[in-house]
Design a protein around this motif. Structure first.
Motif, short mmCIF file in Angstrom:
data_model
loop_
_atom_site.label_atom_id
_atom_site.label_comp_id
_atom_site.label_asym_id
_atom_site.label_seq_id
_atom_site.Cartn_x
_atom_site.Cartn_y
_atom_site.Cartn_z
N LYS A 90 0.84 -1.20 0.00
CA LYS A 90 0.00 0.00 0.00
C LYS A 90 0.87 1.25 0.00
CE LYS A 90 -3.77 -0.17 2.62
NZ LYS A 90 -4.64 -0.44 3.80
N GLY A 91 1.96 1.20 0.77
CA GLY A 91 2.87 2.34 0.80
C GLY A 91 3.54 2.56 -0.54
N ALA A 92 3.93 1.47 -1.20
CA ALA A 92 4.57 1.58 -2.51
C ALA A 92 3.61 2.17 -3.54
CB ALA A 92 5.06 0.21 -2.96
N LEU A 93 2.37 1.73 -3.48
CA LEU A 93 1.38 2.27 -4.41
C LEU A 93 1.17 3.76 -4.20
CD1 LEU A 93 -1.23 -0.66 -4.33
CD2 LEU A 93 0.25 -0.02 -6.25
N SER A 94 1.16 4.18 -2.93
CA SER A 94 0.98 5.61 -2.65
C SER A 94 2.16 6.43 -3.16
CB SER A 94 0.78 5.83 -1.15
OG SER A 94 1.98 5.58 -0.44
N LYS A 95 3.35 5.81 -3.20
CA LYS A 95 4.54 6.48 -3.72
C LYS A 95 4.70 6.29 -5.24
CE LYS A 95 7.37 6.22 0.51
NZ LYS A 95 7.90 7.60 0.55
N LYS A 96 3.71 5.57 -5.82
CA LYS A 96 3.72 5.31 -7.26
C LYS A 96 4.95 4.51 -7.71
CE LYS A 96 0.86 9.33 -8.45
NZ LYS A 96 -0.30 8.62 -7.93
N ILE A 97 5.40 3.60 -6.85
CA ILE A 97 6.48 2.69 -7.24
C ILE A 97 5.86 1.54 -8.03
CG2 ILE A 97 8.32 1.16 -6.43
CD1 ILE A 97 8.39 2.83 -3.85
N PRO A 98 6.28 1.25 -9.24
CA PRO A 98 5.69 0.15 -10.02
C PRO A 98 5.88 -1.19 -9.32
CG PRO A 98 7.06 1.57 -11.41
CD PRO A 98 7.32 1.99 -9.99
N ILE A 99 4.87 -2.04 -9.42
CA ILE A 99 4.90 -3.37 -8.81
C ILE A 99 4.58 -4.39 -9.88
CG2 ILE A 99 3.86 -4.90 -7.09
CD1 ILE A 99 3.10 -2.33 -5.51
#
Length: 458
Positions: A90-99
């Motif tokens: 969720k934190g990565a998505l908020s930072k717009k880090i691709p997954i």
């Protein structure tokens, strides 16, 4: 494998290890990335992390600290089992880090062709049938198994050349994060309602399954089960050429069963009774595989040879042997009631059943009708023996016996059988009361049958 520079000197986080995470980390390192792996298991209990550290890869273990997201990662390769509700995701998505998932990474360096198979049931059997058919008398290259079948795609892709095919089983977890992955042929065996605890809703689950065709074009193919109006409707979402398969003779545009025979676009391929693995579910799997093999230009001879000789995926209604006119089948993967129901309904011959295992607190009334219809004798093992015995008694099963373990149950099952019967291990329970895994339990069954054949004391 393609030689790409996309990941050279890029900081990438591999989240979650196991086979796929280890393989992804090693591939990324080979591609020049600055790799960090993060796994919840403590370092002292984590041999995978220990080996990666020795190979120069940074490891963070014992949890998923949110502070990792401050290290400037440009990409996260996520273990399929980690849900999107995980705080670090969720934190990565908020930072717009691709997954992305591990098969997505593999696809980016794939130099051959990908065939992708998904579905609620039948994925592994269908994937294996397709690989065997495409490898049969192949004029050039090889067809390789990969993916959710237990062989990381990022491992397989490193030996794939332009003339090869990677036949890849893709779970809904893997497909949830599709960005560029595009199988030339996508297969959907069926879609029911699975893993809703992970996906949240059935709508999300179906959406993620359909990601298998998300990037396909008019030059690609979608092979899809036609025996449900919902699945027919879902086929309208693709840009690919739709090739249906049907056990109910609903289409002549693809693979279908008509009477006792299987056809592809009007051409008879094989009689359903000649397929080595039993059950209507395997007729469906065979039809899907036939469609793929015909699209790929394989001969009927090669297709028939595979279907007449393939004994099934190990531990999944796996044909073991025929001895003294008894057919022995290993279905140790049947760790719940529904799986055992499918196995029992796969046979027309009388069954001597070996069942039982870990007590999870449920009862077995749902098996009573299947016991009554199919089972002539039952040999029970494990914690649920008495519960299953009660169900068998209510079903009128004439022979009910008990054994300590599967090793002891096999000779008792043989003694209770007659010529023409099936001896089936299909436990309807997990194995953990007596065995580390269902594979260990199934291997014990196979070994006990071989001991019986050899005339040794079991």
């Amino acid at each position: 494998m393609k030689d790409i520079t996309d990941y050279q000197d890029k900081k990438i986080l591999v989240l979650g290890l196991a086979k796929s995470g280890v393989s992804a980390a090693r591939l990324l390192q080979k591609l020049g990335a600055l790799v960090t792996v993060n796994d919840a298991k403590p370092f002292d209990e984590n041999p995978d992390a220990q080996e990666l550290l020795e190979d120069g890869i940074k490891v963070v273990t014992g949890g998923h600290p949110l502070t990792l997201l401050d290290e400037g990662f440009e990409l996260i390769v996520k273990n399929p089992g980690i849900p999107y509700t995980n705080p670090i995701i969720k934190g990565a998505l908020s930072k717009k880090i691709p997954i992305i998932s591990e098969p997505e990474l593999a696809y980016q360096v794939l130099s051959g062709e990908m065939i992708g198979i998904t579905g609620s049931n039948g994925k592994t059997t269908t994937t294996t049938m397709i690989q065997l058919m495409l490898d049969e008398k192949r004029p050039a290259g090889h067809a390789y198994l990969a993916g959710n079948i237990g062989i990381p795609a990022t491992t397989v892709v490193q030996k794939i050349q332009s003339q090869d095919t990677m036949v890849t089983e893709l779970s809904s977890f893997m497909l949830a994060s599709v960005t560029t992955l595009k199988p030339h042929i996508a297969v959907i065996t069926n879609i029911f309602s699975n893993h809703l605890d992970w996906h949240g809703t059935r709508e999300n689950y179906v959406r993620d399954k359909m990601h298998i065709t998300k990037n396909q074009t008019e030059k690609d193919y979608l092979v899809i089960n036609w025996d449900n109006p919902e699945w027919q409707h879902l086929s309208k979402q693709t840009k690919a050429q739709v090739v249906p398969f049907s056990r109910q003779d609903l289409t002549e545009d693809g693979a279908y069963q008509k009477g006792e025979d299987l056809y592809f676009k009007g051409e008879k391929i094989i009689a359903a009774s000649d397929i080595k693995v039993p059950g209507v579910q395997n007729v469906e799997n065979a039809l899907a595989a036939i469609a793929v093999a015909k699209i790929e230009g394989q001969s009927n001879e090669s297709i028939v040879h595979v279907l007449e000789s393939f004994g099934g995926v190990k531990h999944r209604v796996q044909y073991v042997t025929t001895w003294n006119d008894r057919d022995f089948y290993n279905d140790s993967k049947a760790t719940d009631i529904e799986a055992t129901q499918v196995a029992l309904r796969s046979f027309t011959k009388p069954i001597v059943l070996i069942a039982g295992g870990l007590d999870r607190g449920y009862t077995f009334e749902k098996l009573e009708a299947d016991f009554k219809a199919h089972v002539k004798a039952i040999i029970l093992v494990g914690q649920t023996s008495s519960l299953l015995a009660e169900t068998a008694k209510n079903a009128g099963v004439p022979v009910i016996e008990f054994a300590h373990k599967v090793l002891d149950a096999v000779p008792l099952a043989y003694k209770a059988s007659d010529a023409g019967d099936v001896v089936l291990l299909s436990p309807a329970n997990a194995s953990w009361d007596q065995y580390k895994t269902f594979e260990v339990r199934g291997d014990e069954f196979i070994n006990a049958v071989q001991t019986l054949q050899n005339g040794k004391k079991a």
